[in-house]
Design a protein around this motif. Structure first.
Motif: not given
Length: 287
Positions: A210-219
């Motif tokens: 979850m924390l790694s995929l959060l990096g794809l949500s810079e918006g």
């Protein structure tokens, strides 16, 4: 002193064994595929510029949003065998004792993640062979990618960050990026170990994914100021340190991330150490 030397020797042997494992080798192959995907189009640009790319392209690759996030997923996969409760390890625990086994595993993880970081950096260089240049300067290709406004035809996924060129010398950027990637990787291992001991392995894997995929949500970083602190696989993107997110809203500086990493590692270490003395070991069948 003899016990310390024995722990170091056992940890070194264990890290070598991990590097020979299918999990480690497949993680390296994932990094190869990820680098090839992110650097797509750069070979054509290198040919048009008629210059070789310098080895200092590596920090720019790790600063790519997609690379940073998916590299975090690979780290999660590599460490997904934590807390190592298989048949062989239970034997070692009973023979070495819980405390010594725990210290050996922590040191082994530090060593294996150090080697994995070296290999990952090497992969980022080797994919450009023979069009790689060993120079002390950034080089023409990197400067072209950083400041040219006519690169749309190359369909580049990885764009060079001008902020890295302005704030770092090439070797400093490489050293800083390497240190941060290694520290974050070790921190993730400590966190996964602590969560696995206190809860279970599945929870630790899900949390890190979850924390790694959060990096794809810079918006989303525009909405909540605490999100950059939670997106741990953004912490080794040296291009964002102190950079503006929105108006007076900025990413934390490097020293803030370093302090957070050290604090989280220490807390995770002591939490796992405290739990390991009393937990009941359940054999996890890895076959």
């Amino acid at each position: 002193m003899a016990n310390v030397q024995k722990i170091i020797k056992t940890a070194a042997y264990d890290s070598i064994k991990k590097m020979r494992s299918f999990r480690f080798i497949s993680a390296v192959m994932m990094v190869v595929g990820l680098v090839l995907a992110v650097t797509s189009g750069m070979d054509q640009l290198i040919g048009d510029v008629n210059e070789k790319v310098s080895i200092w392209i590596v920090p720019h690759i790790f600063s790519n949003t997609f690379f940073a996030a998916f590299y975090g997923i690979i780290i999660c996969y590599l460490l997904s065998d934590i807390p190592y409760f298989n048949a062989n390890e239970l034997y070692y625990i009973s023979r070495m004792g819980r405390k010594k086994w725990f210290m050996e595993k922590m040191l082994s993880m530090i060593l294996s993640m150090f080697m994995f970081t070296i290999i990952s950096f090497a992969v980022c260089v080797l994919v450009f062979v023979p069009k790689i240049n060993f120079t002390m300067e950034w080089g023409k290709v990197i400067h072209t990618m950083a400041y040219s406004t006519n690169l749309y035809s190359y369909n580049l996924m990885n764009l060079v960050s001008p902020s890295i060129l302005m704030n770092y010398k090439p070797i400093t950027a490489m050293e800083t990026c390497f240190l941060m990637v290694w520290l974050v990787s070790v921190m993730v291992g400590c966190v996964m170990f602590a969560i696995s001991i206190w809860f279970n392995r599945t929870v630790s894997i899900v949390v890190v994914l979850m924390l790694s995929l959060l990096g794809l949500s810079e918006g989303l970083f525009f909405t909540q100021r605490w999100l950059p602190f939670l997106s741990i696989f953004t912490w080794y993107r040296i291009s964002v340190y102190g950079e503006t997110i929105f108006m007076d809203w900025q990413y934390p500086k490097q020293y803030v991330y370093v302090i957070l990493i050290i604090c989280i590692m220490c807390l995770s270490f002591f939490a796992a150490y405290r739990r390991i003395r009393h937990t009941e070991f359940d054999w996890i069948n890895e076959t």
